[in-house]
Design a protein around this motif. Sequence first.
Motif, PDB file in Angstrom:
ATOM      1  N   SER A  11      22.265 -20.064   0.551  1.00 57.60           N
ATOM      2  CA  SER A  11      21.452 -19.058   1.243  1.00 57.60           C
ATOM      3  C   SER A  11      22.294 -17.854   1.645  1.00 57.60           C
ATOM      4  O   SER A  11      21.865 -16.705   1.499  1.00 57.60           O
ATOM      5  CB  SER A  11      20.800 -19.659   2.487  1.00 57.60           C
ATOM      6  N   ALA A  12      23.491 -18.097   2.169  1.00 57.08           N
ATOM      7  CA  ALA A  12      24.371 -16.997   2.564  1.00 57.08           C
ATOM      8  C   ALA A  12      24.817 -16.188   1.350  1.00 57.08           C
ATOM      9  O   ALA A  12      24.903 -14.952   1.416  1.00 57.08           O
ATOM     10  CB  ALA A  12      25.582 -17.535   3.320  1.00 57.08           C
ATOM     11  N   LEU A  13      25.102 -16.867   0.254  1.00 56.66           N
ATOM     12  CA  LEU A  13      25.467 -16.149  -0.974  1.00 56.66           C
ATOM     13  C   LEU A  13      24.310 -15.271  -1.457  1.00 56.66           C
ATOM     14  O   LEU A  13      24.521 -14.104  -1.823  1.00 56.66           O
ATOM     15  CB  LEU A  13      25.854 -17.140  -2.070  1.00 56.66           C
ATOM     16  N   ALA A  14      23.110 -15.816  -1.451  1.00 56.19           N
ATOM     17  CA  ALA A  14      21.947 -15.036  -1.890  1.00 56.19           C
ATOM     18  C   ALA A  14      21.703 -13.850  -0.968  1.00 56.19           C
ATOM     19  O   ALA A  14      21.365 -12.755  -1.435  1.00 56.19           O
ATOM     20  CB  ALA A  14      20.717 -15.939  -1.945  1.00 56.19           C
ATOM     21  N   LEU A  15      21.868 -14.055   0.329  1.00 55.49           N
ATOM     22  CA  LEU A  15      21.674 -12.961   1.277  1.00 55.49           C
ATOM     23  C   LEU A  15      22.727 -11.873   1.075  1.00 55.49           C
ATOM     24  O   LEU A  15      22.416 -10.679   1.125  1.00 55.49           O
ATOM     25  CB  LEU A  15      21.716 -13.497   2.698  1.00 55.49           C
ATOM     26  N   GLY A  16      23.974 -12.258   0.835  1.00 57.65           N
ATOM     27  CA  GLY A  16      25.033 -11.281   0.577  1.00 57.65           C
ATOM     28  C   GLY A  16      24.770 -10.470  -0.677  1.00 57.65           C
ATOM     29  O   GLY A  16      24.937  -9.242  -0.694  1.00 57.65           O
ATOM     30  N   ILE A  17      24.346 -11.134  -1.728  1.00 59.31           N
ATOM     31  CA  ILE A  17      24.026 -10.429  -2.971  1.00 59.31           C
ATOM     32  C   ILE A  17      22.822  -9.514  -2.761  1.00 59.31           C
ATOM     33  O   ILE A  17      22.783  -8.383  -3.260  1.00 59.31           O
ATOM     34  CB  ILE A  17      23.787 -11.434  -4.110  1.00 59.31           C
ATOM     35  N   GLY A  18      21.847  -9.985  -1.988  1.00 57.96           N
ATOM     36  CA  GLY A  18      20.675  -9.157  -1.687  1.00 57.96           C
ATOM     37  C   GLY A  18      21.023  -7.912  -0.911  1.00 57.96           C
ATOM     38  O   GLY A  18      20.468  -6.845  -1.155  1.00 57.96           O
ATOM     39  N   VAL A  19      21.953  -8.038   0.038  1.00 59.32           N
ATOM     40  CA  VAL A  19      22.395  -6.871   0.809  1.00 59.32           C
ATOM     41  C   VAL A  19      23.059  -5.853  -0.111  1.00 59.32           C
ATOM     42  O   VAL A  19      22.821  -4.640   0.000  1.00 59.32           O
ATOM     43  CB  VAL A  19      23.342  -7.304   1.952  1.00 59.32           C
ATOM     44  N   LEU A  20      23.889  -6.327  -1.029  1.00 57.99           N
ATOM     45  CA  LEU A  20      24.547  -5.407  -1.959  1.00 57.99           C
ATOM     46  C   LEU A  20      23.543  -4.702  -2.876  1.00 57.99           C
ATOM     47  O   LEU A  20      23.638  -3.490  -3.103  1.00 57.99           O
ATOM     48  CB  LEU A  20      25.575  -6.167  -2.802  1.00 57.99           C
ATOM     49  N   ILE A  21      22.579  -5.443  -3.377  1.00 58.08           N
ATOM     50  CA  ILE A  21      21.581  -4.852  -4.272  1.00 58.08           C
ATOM     51  C   ILE A  21      20.698  -3.860  -3.518  1.00 58.08           C
ATOM     52  O   ILE A  21      20.414  -2.761  -4.016  1.00 58.08           O
ATOM     53  CB  ILE A  21      20.737  -5.958  -4.940  1.00 58.08           C
ATOM     54  N   ALA A  22      20.275  -4.237  -2.307  1.00 65.27           N
ATOM     55  CA  ALA A  22      19.428  -3.333  -1.516  1.00 65.27           C
ATOM     56  C   ALA A  22      20.180  -2.057  -1.155  1.00 65.27           C
ATOM     57  O   ALA A  22      19.615  -0.958  -1.211  1.00 65.27           O
ATOM     58  CB  ALA A  22      18.960  -4.045  -0.254  1.00 65.27           C
ATOM     59  N   GLY A  23      21.443  -2.189  -0.793  1.00 65.52           N
ATOM     60  CA  GLY A  23      22.233  -1.006  -0.475  1.00 65.52           C
ATOM     61  C   GLY A  23      22.406  -0.093  -1.669  1.00 65.52           C
ATOM     62  O   GLY A  23      22.323   1.136  -1.550  1.00 65.52           O
ATOM     63  N   ALA A  48      28.354  -7.683   3.585  1.00 61.99           N
ATOM     64  CA  ALA A  48      28.151  -8.471   2.373  1.00 61.99           C
ATOM     65  C   ALA A  48      29.371  -9.344   2.087  1.00 61.99           C
ATOM     66  O   ALA A  48      29.225 -10.500   1.670  1.00 61.99           O
ATOM     67  CB  ALA A  48      27.856  -7.558   1.187  1.00 61.99           C
ATOM     68  N   GLY A  49      30.565  -8.821   2.309  1.00 58.81           N
ATOM     69  CA  GLY A  49      31.773  -9.613   2.086  1.00 58.81           C
ATOM     70  C   GLY A  49      31.848 -10.817   2.999  1.00 58.81           C
ATOM     71  O   GLY A  49      32.204 -11.923   2.562  1.00 58.81           O
ATOM     72  N   VAL A  50      31.497 -10.634   4.261  1.00 53.53           N
ATOM     73  CA  VAL A  50      31.493 -11.762   5.196  1.00 53.53           C
ATOM     74  C   VAL A  50      30.464 -12.804   4.765  1.00 53.53           C
ATOM     75  O   VAL A  50      30.736 -14.013   4.768  1.00 53.53           O
ATOM     76  CB  VAL A  50      31.224 -11.267   6.637  1.00 53.53           C
ATOM     77  N   LEU A  51      29.283 -12.345   4.366  1.00 55.00           N
ATOM     78  CA  LEU A  51      28.256 -13.287   3.920  1.00 55.00           C
ATOM     79  C   LEU A  51      28.682 -14.032   2.660  1.00 55.00           C
ATOM     80  O   LEU A  51      28.488 -15.252   2.557  1.00 55.00           O
ATOM     81  CB  LEU A  51      26.938 -12.553   3.676  1.00 55.00           C
ATOM     82  N   LEU A  52      29.265 -13.326   1.711  1.00 53.89           N
ATOM     83  CA  LEU A  52      29.685 -13.963   0.466  1.00 53.89           C
ATOM     84  C   LEU A  52      30.816 -14.965   0.691  1.00 53.89           C
ATOM     85  O   LEU A  52      30.786 -16.078   0.158  1.00 53.89           O
ATOM     86  CB  LEU A  52      30.098 -12.907  -0.560  1.00 53.89           C
TER      87      LEU A  52
END
Length: 65
Positions: A11-23, A48-52
């Motif tokens: 979930s954290a990996l998906a959220l981090g990737i989502g933040v990068l894509i949205a940005g 995003a780095g912290v989440l990833l």
Amino acid sequence: MSTELVAFGVSALALGIGVLIAGRRLYPRLDVPEDAASTLQLLTAMIAGVLLLTGLGLVLIGLFS
């Protein structure tokens, strides 16, 4: 193997990737000065780095515990 840790990690990996894509999609549409845009990009990259890294750590701990 701890299923909960793996699930939270994914979930954290998906959220981090989502933040990068949205940005990446949102930044060209913003009308902000250059300094503010670079600050927003840095902040987004840090979040995003912290989440990833957290997600990766949780997945590895979940798999090997």
